[in-house]
Scaffold this motif. Sequence first.
Motif, PDB file in Angstrom:
ATOM      1  N   GLN A 111      18.304 -14.252  -2.566  1.00  0.00           N
ATOM      2  CA  GLN A 111      19.171 -14.967  -3.509  1.00  0.00           C
ATOM      3  C   GLN A 111      19.548 -14.164  -4.751  1.00  0.00           C
ATOM      4  OE1 GLN A 111      20.960 -17.579  -3.702  1.00  0.00           O
ATOM      5  NE2 GLN A 111      20.397 -18.763  -1.914  1.00  0.00           N
ATOM      6  N   GLY A 119      28.376  -3.950 -10.948  1.00  0.00           N
ATOM      7  CA  GLY A 119      27.717  -4.445  -9.732  1.00  0.00           C
ATOM      8  C   GLY A 119      28.270  -5.828  -9.400  1.00  0.00           C
ATOM      9  N   GLY A 153      21.457 -11.430  -5.263  1.00  0.00           N
ATOM     10  CA  GLY A 153      22.894 -11.151  -5.318  1.00  0.00           C
ATOM     11  C   GLY A 153      23.705 -12.442  -5.325  1.00  0.00           C
TER      12      GLY A 153
HETATM   13  C1  LIG Z   1      14.902  -5.139  -0.788  1.00  0.00           C
HETATM   14  C2  LIG Z   1      15.930  -6.021  -1.386  1.00  0.00           C
HETATM   15  C3  LIG Z   1      16.607  -6.940  -0.608  1.00  0.00           C
HETATM   16  C4  LIG Z   1      17.540  -7.795  -1.173  1.00  0.00           C
HETATM   17  N1  LIG Z   1      18.169  -8.696  -0.379  1.00  0.00           N
HETATM   18  C5  LIG Z   1      19.040  -9.571  -0.924  1.00  0.00           C
HETATM   19  C6  LIG Z   1      19.693 -10.544  -0.107  1.00  0.00           C
HETATM   20  O1  LIG Z   1      19.513 -10.590   1.104  1.00  0.00           O
HETATM   21  N2  LIG Z   1      20.549 -11.415  -0.711  1.00  0.00           N
HETATM   22  C7  LIG Z   1      20.793 -11.376  -2.048  1.00  0.00           C
HETATM   23  O2  LIG Z   1      21.588 -12.189  -2.544  1.00  0.00           O
HETATM   24  N3  LIG Z   1      20.198 -10.462  -2.837  1.00  0.00           N
HETATM   25  C8  LIG Z   1      19.330  -9.562  -2.312  1.00  0.00           C
HETATM   26  N4  LIG Z   1      18.741  -8.621  -3.112  1.00  0.00           N
HETATM   27  C9  LIG Z   1      19.000  -8.647  -4.561  1.00  0.00           C
HETATM   28  C10 LIG Z   1      20.340  -8.013  -4.919  1.00  0.00           C
HETATM   29  O3  LIG Z   1      20.413  -6.722  -4.385  1.00  0.00           O
HETATM   30  C11 LIG Z   1      20.465  -7.965  -6.436  1.00  0.00           C
HETATM   31  O4  LIG Z   1      20.081  -9.187  -6.985  1.00  0.00           O
HETATM   32  C12 LIG Z   1      21.915  -7.676  -6.847  1.00  0.00           C
HETATM   33  O5  LIG Z   1      22.306  -6.400  -6.419  1.00  0.00           O
HETATM   34  C13 LIG Z   1      22.041  -7.789  -8.361  1.00  0.00           C
HETATM   35  O6  LIG Z   1      23.368  -7.475  -8.734  1.00  0.00           O
HETATM   36  P1  LIG Z   1      23.666  -7.047 -10.225  1.00  0.00           P
HETATM   37  O7  LIG Z   1      25.131  -6.877 -10.299  1.00  0.00           O
HETATM   38  O8  LIG Z   1      23.006  -7.969 -11.167  1.00  0.00           O
HETATM   39  O9  LIG Z   1      22.908  -5.655 -10.422  1.00  0.00           O
HETATM   40  P2  LIG Z   1      23.137  -4.269  -9.698  1.00  0.00           P
HETATM   41  O10 LIG Z   1      23.609  -4.466  -8.303  1.00  0.00           O
HETATM   42  O11 LIG Z   1      21.886  -3.496  -9.920  1.00  0.00           O
HETATM   43  O12 LIG Z   1      24.312  -3.594 -10.541  1.00  0.00           O
HETATM   44  C14 LIG Z   1      24.094  -3.097 -11.837  1.00  0.00           C
HETATM   45  C15 LIG Z   1      25.173  -2.070 -12.131  1.00  0.00           C
HETATM   46  O13 LIG Z   1      25.037  -1.655 -13.496  1.00  0.00           O
HETATM   47  C16 LIG Z   1      25.131  -0.255 -13.577  1.00  0.00           C
HETATM   48  N5  LIG Z   1      24.362   0.145 -14.765  1.00  0.00           N
HETATM   49  C17 LIG Z   1      23.028   0.105 -14.935  1.00  0.00           C
HETATM   50  N6  LIG Z   1      22.685   0.510 -16.180  1.00  0.00           N
HETATM   51  C18 LIG Z   1      23.849   0.796 -16.810  1.00  0.00           C
HETATM   52  C19 LIG Z   1      24.165   1.266 -18.135  1.00  0.00           C
HETATM   53  N7  LIG Z   1      23.203   1.494 -19.032  1.00  0.00           N
HETATM   54  N8  LIG Z   1      25.463   1.479 -18.449  1.00  0.00           N
HETATM   55  C20 LIG Z   1      26.470   1.235 -17.550  1.00  0.00           C
HETATM   56  N9  LIG Z   1      26.213   0.795 -16.292  1.00  0.00           N
HETATM   57  C21 LIG Z   1      24.924   0.571 -15.928  1.00  0.00           C
HETATM   58  C22 LIG Z   1      24.523   0.239 -12.262  1.00  0.00           C
HETATM   59  O14 LIG Z   1      24.956   1.535 -11.938  1.00  0.00           O
HETATM   60  C23 LIG Z   1      25.052  -0.803 -11.282  1.00  0.00           C
HETATM   61  O15 LIG Z   1      26.300  -0.472 -10.749  1.00  0.00           O
HETATM   62  C24 LIG Z   1      17.815  -7.733  -2.562  1.00  0.00           C
HETATM   63  C25 LIG Z   1      17.148  -6.792  -3.354  1.00  0.00           C
HETATM   64  C26 LIG Z   1      16.220  -5.941  -2.781  1.00  0.00           C
HETATM   65  C27 LIG Z   1      15.521  -4.945  -3.652  1.00  0.00           C
END
Ligand SMILES: Cc1cc2nc3c(=O)[nH]c(=O)nc-3n(C[C@H](O)[C@H](O)[C@H](O)COP(=O)(O)OP(=O)(O)OC[C@H]3O[C@@H](n4cnc5c(N)ncnc54)[C@H](O)[C@@H]3O)c2cc1C
Length: 406
Positions: A305, A13, A307
């Motif tokens: 915030q 992600g 992402g």
């Molecule tokens: C309604 C809503 C609105 C939002 N709006 C915003 C915004 O405007 N601005 C902003 O900055 N943020 C926003 N966010 C938050 C943002 O979407 C997240 O904080 C961001 O996607 C987090 O990124 P990440 O890479 O940590 O996790 P994720 O995007 O969840 O990525 C995790 C990855 O890990 C993989 N994975 C999971 N478990 C495993 C495993 N066991 N083994 C291998 N792979 C695995 C998943 O498939 C995924 O690809 C919003 C969230 C929501 C719910």
Amino acid sequence: MEAVEDIVIVGAGIAGLTTALGLHRLGIGSLVLESFDGLRTTGFAFTTWTNAWRALDAVGIGESLRLRHIQLFGVQAISTISGMSTAERQLDATGKQRDHEIRCMQRRVLLETLANELPSGTIRYSSKVVSIEESSHLKLVHLADGSILKAKVLIGCDGVNSAVAKWLGFRKPAFVGRSAIRGCVYYDHGHSFEPKFFQFFGEGVRFGFMPCDDKTIDWFFTFSSSSKNEEMEDSPDKMKQFVLGKLGIIPDNVRAVIEKTELDNFILSPLRFRPPWEILRGNISKNNVCVAGDAFHPMTPDLGQGGCSALEDGIVLARCLGEALRDNQSMKSEEEYKRIEMGLQRYAKERRWRAFKLISTAYMVGYIQQSNGKALTFLRDRVLASFLAGNLLKMASFDCGKLSAS
Ligand SMILES: Cc1cc2nc3c(=O)[nH]c(=O)nc-3n(C[C@H](O)[C@H](O)[C@H](O)COP(=O)(O)OP(=O)(O)OC[C@H]3O[C@@H](n4cnc5c(N)ncnc54)[C@H](O)[C@@H]3O)c2cc1C
């Protein structure tokens, strides 16, 4: 015999790919394990504030992404009870510091851009991590297909249900009693909205939208709910009717944003967060394991915030690991292990308060913004609207620095 990998990142992600690219820019390879069979782009688009653009510039992809996402020049708050504008801020992105640069980023474009910059073979799809085991200085990473990898460093970027966070001792993030419905709408002949972040506040609900480019609008609708609304989860039609029924007094062209959204483009997410005191007490890192992004600090979306701070994590983590692994060719394994541990501790120290502040402020802002009591609604619309808009900008002015400390 299992292969030994230097750095294994779980999750492709925002956090996982930014960390991998940051390390790559410092000449350090990593392996990213992704459970899905491709890049997971759920959620269409998200607000990227100034702090996120600084992080994107640090990994060298800011300029190419700017070309694909229009800049927003204002934030406007409107009450759906009175129909009146309650606060407005103009944003200037022309300054030396690119103060207050806001765009609405398409997730697919961001993830593809990050992935395309990595050496081929860095991301291994259909590789779900199911458990983690200790083996002296290495971690054994067990995958769903029965294979096992040995890792010198294990980084959990596996989102809100993180297996790595669980291994570090964190509890499952808590449901906050609110949910979000999100969508994206495409206008073949272009839309006519100004480049602004529009937010609408009603009784117990918040609705917002913003243009990603000349043809695409991304929107969200958050609402209080005692349950996680599972009955709506598989029914985009019910979601659409629900949102349309709650919009209150809004202009017709704004209502049309929801009306025009294809049913395939609706998603529902129960909102969860990690209570801030767990961030203060918990293990963000433990010897050669750590977490980043939602695996570390899942928060409510009220500051936009989650992402953006996942991008910050990626830069700080790559910098701390880069310093720890500098000139490691001649190092004995014991010394290398110690340096990795110290590098991850430095990362945890740098990020703990930032994560604490973001989670707490997002929760507080969400509580006020979605209030439905008469007194709080009055305060929100008359007194607090400008304060809340200011808070968004304050949290967005953070600078995670460059990849290299020097
Ligand atoms: C309604 C809503 C609105 C939002 N709006 C915003 C915004 O405007 N601005 C902003 O900055 N943020 C926003 N966010 C938050 C943002 O979407 C997240 O904080 C961001 O996607 C987090 O990124 P990440 O890479 O940590 O996790 P994720 O995007 O969840 O990525 C995790 C990855 O890990 C993989 N994975 C999971 N478990 C495993 C495993 N066991 N083994 C291998 N792979 C695995 C998943 O498939 C995924 O690809 C919003 C969230 C929501 C719910």
